[in-house]
Design a protein around this motif. Structure first.
Motif, PDB file in Angstrom:
ATOM      1  N   GLU A  20       0.681  -0.840  -0.456  1.00 29.49           N
ATOM      2  CA  GLU A  20       0.293   0.178   0.003  1.00 29.49           C
ATOM      3  C   GLU A  20       0.926   1.279  -0.246  1.00 29.49           C
ATOM      4  OE1 GLU A  20      -3.256  -0.241  -0.165  1.00 29.49           O
ATOM      5  OE2 GLU A  20      -3.315  -2.558  -0.530  1.00 29.49           O
ATOM      6  N   PHE A  21       2.327   1.569   0.606  1.00 29.50           N
ATOM      7  CA  PHE A  21       2.497   2.119   0.691  1.00 29.50           C
ATOM      8  C   PHE A  21       4.040   2.119   0.105  1.00 29.50           C
ATOM      9  CE2 PHE A  21       6.116   4.735   3.539  1.00 29.50           C
ATOM     10  CZ  PHE A  21       5.293   6.030   3.521  1.00 29.50           C
ATOM     11  N   ALA A  22       4.895   1.328  -0.296  1.00 24.40           N
ATOM     12  CA  ALA A  22       6.085   1.682  -1.169  1.00 24.40           C
ATOM     13  C   ALA A  22       5.793   1.539  -2.530  1.00 24.40           C
ATOM     14  CB  ALA A  22       6.843   1.040  -0.940  1.00 24.40           C
ATOM     15  N   ALA A  23       6.247   2.402  -3.481  1.00 26.55           N
ATOM     16  CA  ALA A  23       5.911   2.448  -5.506  1.00 26.55           C
ATOM     17  C   ALA A  23       6.837   0.383  -5.723  1.00 26.55           C
ATOM     18  CB  ALA A  23       6.998   3.344  -6.077  1.00 26.55           C
ATOM     19  N   ARG A  24       8.076   0.913  -5.274  1.00 29.52           N
ATOM     20  CA  ARG A  24       9.095  -0.333  -6.080  1.00 29.52           C
ATOM     21  C   ARG A  24       9.355  -1.122  -4.201  1.00 29.52           C
ATOM     22  NH1 ARG A  24      13.940   0.458  -7.940  1.00 29.52           N
ATOM     23  NH2 ARG A  24      13.811   2.707  -7.340  1.00 29.52           N
ATOM     24  N   THR A  25       9.374  -2.397  -4.361  1.00 29.09           N
ATOM     25  CA  THR A  25       9.543  -3.364  -3.193  1.00 29.09           C
ATOM     26  C   THR A  25      11.312  -3.595  -3.762  1.00 29.09           C
ATOM     27  OG1 THR A  25       7.816  -3.054  -2.252  1.00 29.09           O
ATOM     28  CG2 THR A  25       9.581  -5.111  -1.890  1.00 29.09           C
ATOM     29  N   LEU A  26      12.351  -4.395  -3.071  1.00 32.63           N
ATOM     30  CA  LEU A  26      13.383  -5.189  -2.939  1.00 32.63           C
ATOM     31  C   LEU A  26      13.434  -5.908  -1.935  1.00 32.63           C
ATOM     32  CD1 LEU A  26      15.914  -1.955  -3.585  1.00 32.63           C
ATOM     33  CD2 LEU A  26      14.977  -2.958  -5.120  1.00 32.63           C
ATOM     34  N   VAL A  27      13.713  -6.891  -2.246  1.00 23.79           N
ATOM     35  CA  VAL A  27      13.725  -8.498  -0.992  1.00 23.79           C
ATOM     36  C   VAL A  27      15.029  -8.563  -0.935  1.00 23.79           C
ATOM     37  CG1 VAL A  27      12.733 -11.113  -0.992  1.00 23.79           C
ATOM     38  CG2 VAL A  27      11.325  -9.019  -2.315  1.00 23.79           C
ATOM     39  N   LEU A  28      15.186  -9.102   0.128  1.00 19.92           N
ATOM     40  CA  LEU A  28      17.139  -9.529   0.375  1.00 19.92           C
ATOM     41  C   LEU A  28      16.553 -10.402   1.421  1.00 19.92           C
ATOM     42  CD1 LEU A  28      17.613  -5.515   0.909  1.00 19.92           C
ATOM     43  CD2 LEU A  28      19.697  -6.402   2.068  1.00 19.92           C
ATOM     44  N   GLN A  29      17.644 -11.369   0.814  1.00 18.67           N
ATOM     45  CA  GLN A  29      17.997 -12.267   1.663  1.00 18.67           C
ATOM     46  C   GLN A  29      19.322 -12.829   1.500  1.00 18.67           C
ATOM     47  OE1 GLN A  29      16.727 -15.829  -0.318  1.00 18.67           O
ATOM     48  NE2 GLN A  29      16.557 -17.633   1.674  1.00 18.67           N
ATOM     49  N   HIS A  30      20.183 -12.813   3.417  1.00 21.22           N
ATOM     50  CA  HIS A  30      21.506 -13.596   3.483  1.00 21.22           C
ATOM     51  C   HIS A  30      21.901 -12.028   2.577  1.00 21.22           C
ATOM     52  CE1 HIS A  30      19.869 -17.021   4.428  1.00 21.22           C
ATOM     53  NE2 HIS A  30      19.664 -17.197   3.695  1.00 21.22           N
ATOM     54  N   GLY A  31      21.490 -11.195   2.545  1.00 25.35           N
ATOM     55  CA  GLY A  31      22.492  -9.808   2.633  1.00 25.35           C
ATOM     56  C   GLY A  31      22.892  -9.469   0.726  1.00 25.35           C
ATOM     57  N   ARG A  32      21.428  -9.743   0.262  1.00 21.47           N
ATOM     58  CA  ARG A  32      21.408 -10.131  -1.590  1.00 21.47           C
ATOM     59  C   ARG A  32      20.177  -9.680  -1.520  1.00 21.47           C
ATOM     60  NH1 ARG A  32      25.715 -11.590  -4.313  1.00 21.47           N
ATOM     61  NH2 ARG A  32      27.575 -12.759  -3.217  1.00 21.47           N
ATOM     62  N   ILE A  33      20.033  -8.284  -3.131  1.00 16.37           N
ATOM     63  CA  ILE A  33      19.046  -8.679  -3.516  1.00 16.37           C
ATOM     64  C   ILE A  33      18.296  -9.599  -4.311  1.00 16.37           C
ATOM     65  CG2 ILE A  33      17.767  -7.466  -4.960  1.00 16.37           C
ATOM     66  CD1 ILE A  33      19.314  -4.829  -3.839  1.00 16.37           C
ATOM     67  N   VAL A  34      17.017 -10.189  -3.978  1.00 11.24           N
ATOM     68  CA  VAL A  34      17.093 -11.393  -4.789  1.00 11.24           C
ATOM     69  C   VAL A  34      15.423 -11.394  -5.453  1.00 11.24           C
ATOM     70  CG1 VAL A  34      17.534 -13.673  -2.189  1.00 11.24           C
ATOM     71  CG2 VAL A  34      15.240 -12.659  -2.649  1.00 11.24           C
ATOM     72  N   GLU A  35      14.884 -10.505  -4.848  1.00 14.43           N
ATOM     73  CA  GLU A  35      14.125  -9.734  -6.090  1.00 14.43           C
ATOM     74  C   GLU A  35      13.531  -8.120  -5.630  1.00 14.43           C
ATOM     75  OE1 GLU A  35       9.338 -11.114  -6.690  1.00 14.43           O
ATOM     76  OE2 GLU A  35      10.686 -12.478  -6.088  1.00 14.43           O
ATOM     77  N   GLU A  36      13.092  -7.742  -6.720  1.00  8.44           N
ATOM     78  CA  GLU A  36      12.919  -6.694  -7.150  1.00  8.44           C
ATOM     79  C   GLU A  36      12.164  -6.081  -8.190  1.00  8.44           C
ATOM     80  OE1 GLU A  36      16.109  -3.702  -8.540  1.00  8.44           O
ATOM     81  OE2 GLU A  36      16.934  -5.210  -7.970  1.00  8.44           O
ATOM     82  N   GLY A  37      10.746  -4.913  -7.744  1.00  9.43           N
ATOM     83  CA  GLY A  37       9.979  -4.707  -8.699  1.00  9.43           C
ATOM     84  C   GLY A  37       9.016  -3.399  -8.025  1.00  9.43           C
ATOM     85  N   ARG A  38       7.634  -3.603  -8.735  1.00  8.50           N
ATOM     86  CA  ARG A  38       7.020  -2.872  -8.439  1.00  8.50           C
ATOM     87  C   ARG A  38       6.348  -3.267  -7.429  1.00  8.50           C
ATOM     88  NH1 ARG A  38       3.026  -1.786 -12.816  1.00  8.50           N
ATOM     89  NH2 ARG A  38       2.317  -3.614 -13.111  1.00  8.50           N
ATOM     90  N   SER A  39       5.922  -2.579  -6.313  1.00  9.26           N
ATOM     91  CA  SER A  39       5.440  -3.324  -4.873  1.00  9.26           C
ATOM     92  C   SER A  39       4.330  -4.569  -4.938  1.00  9.26           C
ATOM     93  CB  SER A  39       4.769  -2.349  -3.993  1.00  9.26           C
ATOM     94  OG  SER A  39       6.092  -1.517  -3.448  1.00  9.26           O
ATOM     95  N   THR A  40       2.909  -3.711  -6.196  1.00  7.59           N
ATOM     96  CA  THR A  40       1.961  -4.414  -6.316  1.00  7.59           C
ATOM     97  C   THR A  40       2.037  -6.335  -6.707  1.00  7.59           C
ATOM     98  OG1 THR A  40       2.162  -3.519  -8.147  1.00  7.59           O
ATOM     99  CG2 THR A  40       0.305  -2.493  -6.533  1.00  7.59           C
ATOM    100  N   ASP A  41       3.701  -6.206  -7.653  1.00  2.00           N
ATOM    101  CA  ASP A  41       3.686  -7.168  -8.871  1.00  2.00           C
ATOM    102  C   ASP A  41       4.721  -7.986  -7.868  1.00  2.00           C
ATOM    103  OD1 ASP A  41       3.342  -5.995 -11.320  1.00  2.00           O
ATOM    104  OD2 ASP A  41       4.698  -5.419 -11.874  1.00  2.00           O
ATOM    105  N   VAL A  42       5.468  -7.397  -7.139  1.00  2.00           N
ATOM    106  CA  VAL A  42       6.118  -7.680  -5.561  1.00  2.00           C
ATOM    107  C   VAL A  42       5.501  -9.038  -4.945  1.00  2.00           C
ATOM    108  CG1 VAL A  42       7.984  -8.369  -3.972  1.00  2.00           C
ATOM    109  CG2 VAL A  42       8.382  -6.975  -6.431  1.00  2.00           C
ATOM    110  N   CYS A  43       4.102  -8.582  -4.797  1.00  2.00           N
ATOM    111  CA  CYS A  43       3.326  -8.727  -3.713  1.00  2.00           C
ATOM    112  C   CYS A  43       2.393 -10.039  -3.903  1.00  2.00           C
ATOM    113  CB  CYS A  43       2.493  -7.623  -2.845  1.00  2.00           C
ATOM    114  SG  CYS A  43       3.570  -6.686  -1.910  1.00  2.00           S
ATOM    115  N   ASP A  44       1.642  -9.327  -5.421  1.00  2.00           N
ATOM    116  CA  ASP A  44       0.827 -10.249  -5.772  1.00  2.00           C
ATOM    117  C   ASP A  44       1.096 -11.664  -6.758  1.00  2.00           C
ATOM    118  OD1 ASP A  44      -0.639  -9.011  -4.697  1.00  2.00           O
ATOM    119  OD2 ASP A  44      -1.290  -7.081  -6.287  1.00  2.00           O
TER     120      ASP A  44
END
Length: 278
Positions: free
Chosen positions: A218-242
């Motif tokens: 609801e709040f962020a335009a884009r989202t970066l997902v981190l696992q063990h100190g690395r970005i494993v996924e990024e994109g528009r928040s709606t795409d990342v969440c849905d």
């Protein structure tokens, strides 16, 4: 870096020395790169220990950077210290998880808000008092709040004070480190609405650190997902969440609670299915 970026992280690495003879350092962040545009909200999401808070601390100069660059509004701030780092306060601010811990309990709120306004400023004390009154009004607190101490406020009100202090000098970027996680759902929604209104008014950008995917969507335009100190996924928040693509993101989405018990059961079944195939 593009001209519309207020923050650029390029190949960021953070490593801590390990005790013991010839033991290699512990890597917390490795080769992380992303940008935050002007007046944009970018979320860093991950479980505890994923490295998201370390990135925020590296930008703020609270954690030494082992490699890569941190560039704020075209200026390399990776290794700034002392006075040079303090001078950044007009462009870079932070809002932390625990508002009570980030406010001096011995100072009334007016004194707390006056500090960033008086630092390096030619404003008169009358102008500062007027500005404090405006800040309090803007974050939804009464003018007499300036004479009260942090202990006299609720958790949500204290976070509003912390937000007022962060926006006092109209910075270009605010690091928001779990700023709503200690609040109840209703107070959390009000705080997020306030942050959105301030962004629309002041044009500041947010690097929003959280574990809450419901907030991110609801709040962020884009989202970066981190696992063990690395970005494993990024994109528009709606795409990342849905429509999460990485198995780790899928587990995070499946573990996120929802109010509908039937939907929650479906989420649980989805999570178990993802775990069984990963």
């Amino acid at each position: 870096m593009t001209g519309t970026s207020v923050l650029q992280i390029d190949g960021l690495a953070v490593r801590y020395p390990t005790r013991g003879f010839r033991k290699p350092p512990t890597t917390v962040i490795e080769d992380v790169s992303f940008e935050v545009g002007r007046a944009e909200t970018v979320a860093l999401v991950g479980e505890s220990g994923s490295g998201k808070t370390t990135i925020g601390r590296a930008v703020l100069g609270l954690t030494p950077v082992s490699g890569g660059r941190v560039v704020l509004d075209g200026r390399d701030i990776t290794h700034l210290t002392g006075r040079a780092r303090r001078l950044l306060s007009s462009d870079l601010q932070a809002i932390f998880q625990n508002p009570y811990g980030s406010l001096n309990p011995a100072l009334p709120v007016g004194r707390t808000l006056a500090e960033p306004l008086l630092s390096g400023s030619t404003r008169s004390r009358h102008e500062v008092r007027e500005h404090i009154s405006e800040l309090l009004r803007r974050v939804g607190l009464p003018e007499d709040a300036a004479d009260r101490y942090p202990a006299q406020f609720s958790g949500g009100q204290r976070q509003r004070v912390a937000i007022a202090r962060a926006v006092a000098r109209q910075p270009k970027l605010i690091i928001c480190d779990e700023p709503t996680s200690a609040l109840d759902v209703t107070t959390q929604a009000a705080a997020l609405e306030l942050l959105s209104e301030l962004q629309d008014t002041l044009g500041c950008a947010y690097l929003f650190i959280t574990h809450d995917l419901a907030v991110v969507k609801e709040f962020a335009a884009r989202t970066l997902v981190l696992q063990h100190g690395r970005i494993v996924e990024e994109g528009r928040s709606t795409d990342v969440c849905d429509r999460p693509q990485h198995a780790y993101t899928q587990r995070l989405v499946a573990a996120a609670p929802v109010p509908d018990p039937i939907a929650q059961r479906n989420r649980r079944d989805q999570r178990l299915a993802v775990e069984a195939t990963s």
